[in-house]
Scaffold this motif. Structure first.
Motif, PDB file in Angstrom:
ATOM      1  N   GLY A 177       0.620  -1.172  -0.132  1.00 12.88           N
ATOM      2  CA  GLY A 177      -0.081   0.055  -0.002  1.00 12.88           C
ATOM      3  C   GLY A 177       0.891   1.195  -0.138  1.00 12.88           C
ATOM      4  O   GLY A 177       1.629   1.473   0.884  1.00 12.88           O
ATOM      5  N   ASP A 200       1.010  -2.218  -4.789  1.00 10.75           N
ATOM      6  CA  ASP A 200       0.049  -1.184  -4.963  1.00 10.75           C
ATOM      7  C   ASP A 200      -0.333  -1.274  -6.116  1.00 10.75           C
ATOM      8  O   ASP A 200       0.309  -0.658  -7.317  1.00 10.75           O
ATOM      9  CB  ASP A 200       0.545   0.073  -4.343  1.00 10.75           C
ATOM     10  N   ALA A 230      -2.249  -0.311   3.585  1.00 10.98           N
ATOM     11  CA  ALA A 230      -3.310  -0.384   2.739  1.00 10.98           C
ATOM     12  C   ALA A 230      -4.702  -0.074   3.556  1.00 10.98           C
ATOM     13  O   ALA A 230      -4.682   0.069   4.605  1.00 10.98           O
ATOM     14  CB  ALA A 230      -3.527  -1.717   1.733  1.00 10.98           C
ATOM     15  N   THR A 236      -9.152  -5.320  -0.555  1.00  6.30           N
ATOM     16  CA  THR A 236      -7.996  -5.645   0.549  1.00  6.30           C
ATOM     17  C   THR A 236      -8.245  -6.665   1.488  1.00  6.30           C
ATOM     18  O   THR A 236      -7.544  -7.027   2.258  1.00  6.30           O
ATOM     19  CB  THR A 236      -7.270  -4.230   1.080  1.00  6.30           C
TER      20      THR A 236
END
Length: 291
Positions: A177, A200, A230, A236
């Motif tokens: 992230g 990412d 993240a 996610t």
């Protein structure tokens, strides 16, 4: 300060042109988030009514406090702004959230209103990045293992019998992230000589971090420390599952200062309990964790 029906008001009665502000910060964070200078500035803007989120949990209590308010200043624990709560605040014109993630605060009903909202992610990024770096250094240096060993009353030689500590310089750090916090963490790690790679999928061409991007599989398999930065989204949820954790090299570590939903926590606990990897966590599926 005036006290009316148990509600503290920090300024004189409002005029037609003055804002009515509901300030709702948890007691534990109130002084850190709202400085004396900020309080003075808010009093210049209008009438400030201060009620901690714990005092707004019932819809009736919320409606009583919010009915005439023009602005909310919120933080963790504030009621979710769904259709019922929005109907109870017909004068609401803006929301200022003194935390980073808005997911627990806003609803689809809120977005349809067009009410402006801000959050404090940029202001919080340095502090969270520092905590993540602190965890990273502690795990690499085996500080917690040495501390735990000494506290058991082990002999000096036995207490030292942990995996050899290492420096962050030259360490392979994987970052999941490239958020604002993730970027601050990356800057700090690189400044100390770490080799950083990033997963990412939203990194765009031309982003300074794009040259260091990797697949999640490669990142997990070739990192000494993986740091999670993240956001919590449907994409996610469970991103780092048992399969990804199994890719970590023996002796590696995972740092999570983001959201617990990103990692399969049961799988992580099993890996840590086995002694194969280590972890430092600022977030848990249940907070506080069960005894």
């Amino acid at each position: 300060m005036n006290i009316n029906n148990g509600v503290a008001s920090t300024s004189s009665p409002p005029t037609a042109s003055r804002l009515r502000i509901l300030l709702s910060i948890p007691d534990a964070e109130r002084d850190a988030f709202i400085s004396p200078e900020t309080r003075s500035a808010l009093k210049e803007l209008g009438e400030v009514t201060e009620i901690a989120p714990a005092g707004l949990q019932s819809l009736d209590a919320f409606a009583t406090a919010a009915a005439d308010k023009d602005a909310f200043i919120t933080a963790w624990g504030f009621p979710r702004l769904d259709a019922e709560h929005l109907a109870a605040a017909p004068n609401l014109k803006c929301v200022v959230h003194a935390a980073s993630s808005l997911h627990a605060l806003v609803s689809e009903d809120f977005w349809t209103t067009g009410i402006p909202i801000s959050q404090a992610g940029a202001a919080m990024a340095p502090a969270v990045a520092e905590l993540s770096l602190t965890f990273t250094l502690a795990l690499l240096r085996r500080v917690h293992q040495l501390d735990h060993s000494l506290r058991t009353g082990a002999t000096w030689d036995d207490a030292r019998n942990v995996q050899r500590a290492r420096e962050i310089s030259g360490a392979r750090i994987g970052v999941v992230g490239a958020s604002r916090t993730g970027r601050r963490y990356i800057e700090a790690c690189r400044a100390l000589g770490a080799r950083v790679c990033i997963y990412d999928p939203y990194l765009i061409k031309g982003d300074p971090l794009a040259a260091s991007s990797a697949t999640l599989t490669d990142l997990m398999a070739h990192s000494d420390v993986v740091a999670v930065h993240a956001p919590a989204t449907p994409e996610t949820a469970g991103l780092i599952s048992a399969a990804e954790l199994a890719l970590l090299p023996d002796g590696a570590a995972l740092v999570n200062t983001a959201r617990s939903t990103i990692v399969d926590m049961d799988a992580l606990y099993k890996e840590v309990y086995s002694g194969r990897i280590d972890a430092a966590l600022d977030v848990f599926g249940q907070e506080p964790p069960p005894r």
